[in-house]
Scaffold this motif. Structure first.
Motif, PDB file in Angstrom:
ATOM      1  N   GLY A  70     -18.033  37.163   9.012  1.00 42.10           N
ATOM      2  CA  GLY A  70     -17.103  36.599   9.984  1.00 42.10           C
ATOM      3  C   GLY A  70     -17.217  37.178  11.382  1.00 42.10           C
ATOM      4  N   GLU A  71     -17.337  38.500  11.483  1.00 43.59           N
ATOM      5  CA  GLU A  71     -17.408  39.138  12.796  1.00 43.59           C
ATOM      6  C   GLU A  71     -18.713  38.795  13.518  1.00 43.59           C
ATOM      7  N   GLU A  74     -18.477  35.267  14.694  1.00 45.46           N
ATOM      8  CA  GLU A  74     -17.664  35.205  15.912  1.00 45.46           C
ATOM      9  C   GLU A  74     -18.494  35.591  17.129  1.00 45.46           C
ATOM     10  N   TRP A 102     -15.978  27.943  11.469  1.00 48.60           N
ATOM     11  CA  TRP A 102     -15.567  29.317  11.715  1.00 48.60           C
ATOM     12  C   TRP A 102     -14.095  29.368  12.121  1.00 48.60           C
ATOM     13  N   CYS A 103     -13.670  28.451  12.999  1.00 51.92           N
ATOM     14  CA  CYS A 103     -12.264  28.417  13.435  1.00 51.92           C
ATOM     15  C   CYS A 103     -11.334  28.169  12.249  1.00 51.92           C
ATOM     16  N   THR A 105     -11.869  28.767   9.048  1.00 54.57           N
ATOM     17  CA  THR A 105     -11.878  29.945   8.178  1.00 54.57           C
ATOM     18  C   THR A 105     -11.051  31.069   8.783  1.00 54.57           C
ATOM     19  N   SER A 106     -11.190  31.282  10.085  1.00 48.79           N
ATOM     20  CA  SER A 106     -10.440  32.344  10.765  1.00 48.79           C
ATOM     21  C   SER A 106      -8.947  32.078  10.719  1.00 48.79           C
TER      22      SER A 106
END
Length: 113
Positions: A70-71, A74, A102-103, A105-106
């Protein structure tokens, strides 16, 4: 039996370390190439990449980004967004589907109780 468990644990840790190194290399490669790709144009007379080649390259980038944590995702996607919006003459690589995933999931991670 304890020695066997220790060896298995060491091998597992080595595998994780190698996996982390590979992901770090992949992140570095993607972040190095994204600004260049975003600034690329099709040329004057003949397109540099065909439509199929562009689509294939975008799919490869999306798959590579999907494999990152994830990081790292990003970091890569924020770099892409910066250069993609900063370069008005280029419309690729279009990684909006990756950015949207990604959005989503975040947001799910932040909404967990």
């Amino acid at each position: 039996m304890q020695v066997k468990n220790m060896i298995i644990e060491e091998e597992s840790e080595e595998g994780n370390t190698n996996n982390n190194k590979e992901k770090a290399k992949q992140t570095k490669m993607i972040t190095s190439w994204l600004p260049l790709l975003c600034r690329a144009s099709n040329g004057n007379d003949v397109p540099v990449l065909s439509i199929c080649e562009r689509a294939e390259l975008e799919k490869v980038l999306e798959d590579a980004i999907e494999m990152l944590e994830g990081e790292e995702q990003e970091r890569v996607l924020s770099l892409w967004l910066h250069h993609f919006t900063y370069c008005p003459f280029s419309n690729w690589p279009d990684l909006r589907p990756s950015y949207a995933r990604w959005c989503t999931t975040s947001r799910k991670l932040f909404s967990l109780p």
